[in-house]
Design an enzyme around this catalytic site. Structure first.
Site, PDB file in Angstrom:
ATOM      1  N   THR A 166       0.831  -1.203   0.000  1.00 40.16           N
ATOM      2  CA  THR A 166       0.000   0.000   0.000  1.00 40.16           C
ATOM      3  C   THR A 166       0.865   1.251   0.000  1.00 40.16           C
ATOM      4  OG1 THR A 166      -1.748  -1.163   1.215  1.00 40.16           O
ATOM      5  CG2 THR A 166      -1.846   1.234   1.219  1.00 40.16           C
ATOM      6  N   TRP A 169       2.407   1.595  -3.407  1.00 39.87           N
ATOM      7  CA  TRP A 169       1.372   1.989  -4.359  1.00 39.87           C
ATOM      8  C   TRP A 169       1.384   3.512  -4.566  1.00 39.87           C
ATOM      9  CZ3 TRP A 169      -3.025  -0.379  -6.796  1.00 39.87           C
ATOM     10  CH2 TRP A 169      -4.026   0.502  -7.197  1.00 39.87           C
ATOM     11  N   HIS A 170       1.658   4.258  -3.482  1.00 41.78           N
ATOM     12  CA  HIS A 170       1.583   5.713  -3.539  1.00 41.78           C
ATOM     13  C   HIS A 170       2.855   6.359  -4.070  1.00 41.78           C
ATOM     14  CE1 HIS A 170      -1.749   4.757  -0.794  1.00 41.78           C
ATOM     15  NE2 HIS A 170      -2.284   5.868  -1.256  1.00 41.78           N
ATOM     16  N   GLY A 171       3.940   5.605  -4.168  1.00 38.51           N
ATOM     17  CA  GLY A 171       5.162   6.180  -4.728  1.00 38.51           C
ATOM     18  C   GLY A 171       6.390   5.406  -4.305  1.00 38.51           C
TER      19      GLY A 171
END
Length: 319
Positions: A166, A169-171
């Site tokens: 997770t 996923w954002h960077g």
């Protein structure tokens, strides 16, 4: 399938729509005047969230003294608070606008945010925040790994894998990995270490702890520079040695109204008032008229703010 993967309202940033959610609408799509009206109202709400709250909270955040040795205790907490409002209203604004546009053209997408800042546990927070992302990871990562069906140790491992992914996923940055691991550890603590203590703690205290933990989490998420992140966290626990600074006082004086409105709108106060008006017919009619006037004002004000600003990107796009 081509229509599903290219459907423009939610294509770039969400909510994450699985094929099963819209399969029936693709094969038997219909549009109505009521859907069009409801969709445009939802779009106007999202536009107002973005332009009038998220953007202004972002401006206030940028006006604060940067993270460093001179950051004050008040400035550190105010910065975390402003970013918490900015990221929620930015993310939920895009979702509202996507849901609204989808409904205009005959698609009904699932809700993505549900007043997460009223949560009294980290588990509850993630049931309310970015629900389409949580559901995606639960369905395609957590359950295939075995979920909670293979004992406590395997459950803990599965949770840490999910939350590490997770974060990524954002960077591709260490702060996002740390942010994911941070929530993985908090969720494990709630599930295995302190379940009884949490259950016995008054709900108000649980709510305060959850908000504090979430604000610390947003600081980790916000700073891609590790040194700035630790400086901000140190200031939040009072290790900077400064209680308040002139820059923070200036921000408080300049930016008050819209962040305060944002704080109110991040709670289910308005839905509760709407529910109350539906109990009496004359109140319901008054509420409809007042709501229409308010949304019209929000739309006009949003357009005026957009005309005055040349750059209004969604921070949602960064992640």
């Amino acid at each position: 399938l081509l229509l599903y993967v290219s459907c423009f309202p939610q294509l770039i940033a969400g909510p994450i729509v699985q094929y099963g959610d819209v399969a029936l609408s693709i094969s038997k799509r219909s549009t109505t005047v009521d859907d069009f009206s409801a969709g445009m109202r939802r779009f106007a709400i999202g536009l107002g969230k973005k332009v009038l709250i998220a953007n202004i909270c972002g401006e206030a955040l940028n006006a604060l003294p940067s993270a460093g040795n001179d950051m004050s205790l008040t400035g550190a907490w105010l910065g975390a608070f402003l970013y918490a409002l900015q990221i929620y209203f930015d993310f939920s604004a895009y979702s509202d606008m996507a849901i609204g546009l989808g409904r205009v053209i005959g698609f009904k997408y699932k809700e993505n945010f549900n007043y997460q800042y009223i949560s009294s546990s980290i588990t509850e927070f993630w049931r309310r925040w970015h629900m389409s992302l949580s559901g995606f990871f639960r369905k395609y990562v957590y359950i295939p790994l075995g979920g909670n069906r293979k004992g406590a140790k395997r459950t803990a491992l599965n949770l840490m894998i999910v939350w590490s992914l997770t974060g990524l996923w954002h960077g591709a940055s260490w702060n996002f990995v740390a942010w994911g691991m941070y929530y993985g550890i908090l969720l494990l603590a709630e599930k295995f270490v302190f379940p009884e203590a949490i259950e016995k703690t008054p709900k108000a205290l649980r709510h305060v702890f959850t908000l504090a933990a979430v604000l610390f989490g947003w600081v980790i998420f916000y700073h891609t520079d590790t040194a700035e992140m630790f400086a901000h966290l140190k200031a939040m626990v009072g290790l900077s040695g400064v209680i308040i600074d002139e820059g923070t006082i200036s921000v408080i004086k300049t930016y008050t109204v819209f962040p305060l409105i944002g704080m109110i709108l991040s709670t289910p106060i308005l839905p509760a008032l709407k529910k109350m008006t539906m109990k009496k017919q004359w109140l319901e009619k008054t509420g409809i008229i007042a709501g229409t006037i308010l949304l019209t004002a929000v739309l006009i004000l949003s357009i005026l703010f957009l005309v005055g600003e040349s750059y209004n990107p969604f921070i949602y796009f960064r992640f």
